[in-house]
Design an enzyme around this catalytic site. Structure first.
Site, short mmCIF file in Angstrom:
data_model
loop_
_atom_site.label_atom_id
_atom_site.label_comp_id
_atom_site.label_asym_id
_atom_site.label_seq_id
_atom_site.Cartn_x
_atom_site.Cartn_y
_atom_site.Cartn_z
N ARG A 13 -36.28 38.94 -18.81
CA ARG A 13 -37.44 38.79 -19.69
C ARG A 13 -38.64 39.30 -18.91
O ARG A 13 -39.12 38.65 -17.97
CB ARG A 13 -37.63 37.32 -20.08
CG ARG A 13 -38.87 37.03 -20.88
CD ARG A 13 -38.66 37.33 -22.35
NE ARG A 13 -39.68 36.65 -23.14
CZ ARG A 13 -40.40 37.26 -24.07
NH1 ARG A 13 -40.20 38.52 -24.35
NH2 ARG A 13 -41.30 36.58 -24.74
N GLY A 14 -39.12 40.47 -19.26
CA GLY A 14 -40.17 41.13 -18.49
C GLY A 14 -41.38 40.27 -18.20
O GLY A 14 -41.87 40.24 -17.08
N ASP A 68 -41.63 37.22 -17.79
CA ASP A 68 -41.35 36.14 -16.83
C ASP A 68 -40.97 36.67 -15.44
O ASP A 68 -41.32 36.06 -14.44
CB ASP A 68 -40.20 35.26 -17.32
CG ASP A 68 -40.54 34.44 -18.55
OD1 ASP A 68 -41.73 34.23 -18.81
OD2 ASP A 68 -39.60 34.01 -19.24
N GLY A 96 -41.54 58.17 -24.33
CA GLY A 96 -40.82 59.09 -25.20
C GLY A 96 -39.33 58.83 -25.26
O GLY A 96 -38.65 59.32 -26.15
N GLU A 147 -29.23 42.71 -25.28
CA GLU A 147 -28.62 43.26 -24.07
C GLU A 147 -27.49 42.35 -23.56
O GLU A 147 -26.41 42.83 -23.21
CB GLU A 147 -29.68 43.43 -22.97
CG GLU A 147 -30.70 44.50 -23.29
CD GLU A 147 -31.93 44.44 -22.39
OE1 GLU A 147 -31.94 43.65 -21.40
OE2 GLU A 147 -32.89 45.16 -22.69
#
Length: 194
Positions: A34-35, A37, A67, A101
């Protein structure tokens, strides 16, 4: 067959071939986290330690550029990796991407090494917040239950040593990669030499 029809047939065949071809990135380890966190802490530290150990790894902000197709790149990285490291944190289950994921890693039978960072396995729950379909909720809950029943590492950021957990995880990854390669080599038929 006229030229236009032939070109259309070739284009359809090429499109079909591209759709069937899955590009597998050269990464052995997929870091699921979880980015908000853990991206600036354990996830990045682990990524760099794995690279120093010459283990190709995937961390979204390190391997993707503006992109890039998000799901396409992440799904291909998961399908191409040998091991997943899932860094669970207090807000992990609030993220669709984290749950997607993890579910994909579990569905594709990847070895997953869980790190429970400031959260106990029993605290992980997928909440039915009406944002996910019933099928997604079922997938996500299955993946979380699988992870909860996998031996992992517990890490308390207020008391633990960051270097120790990153080094230990890297050693576990190395051992697991060796095991996977040995199993793969044992499953190959022996060559017959005349």
């Amino acid at each position: 067959m006229n030229r236009a029809a032939m070109l259309n047939t070739i284009k359809r065949q090429m499109a079909f071939q591209r759709a069937r071809t899955v590009v597998k990135p050269a990464c052995d380890v997929f870091i699921n986290h979880r980015g908000i966190d853990t991206k600036r802490s354990i996830a990045s530290l682990l990524y760099h330690q794995l690279l120093l150990s010459r283990i190709p790894s995937f961390l979204d902000n390190k391997n993707m550029k503006p992109g890039d197709k998000l799901f396409e790149n992440i799904d291909n990285a998961i399908m191409g990796c040998k091991i997943g490291v899932a860094v669970f944190s207090p807000r992990y289950c609030e993220s669709y991407f984290c749950l997607h994921e993890l579910a994909l890693m579990m569905e594709s039978k990847k070895k997953v090494i869980p790190i429970f960072c400031d959260v106990k396995p029993s605290e992980l729950r997928v909440i039915n917040n009406k944002m996910y379909s019933q099928a997604e909720i079922k997938r996500f809950r299955y993946a979380i239950e699988e992870a909860k029943h996998t031996v992992g590492l517990a890490f308390d950021t207020s008391k633990g040593n960051w270097a120790d957990v990153v080094t230990y995880t890297t050693e576990l990854v190395k051992e697991s990669l060796i095991e996977i390669d040995n199993e793969k080599n044992a499953a190959r038929p022996a060559e017959i030499v005349y």
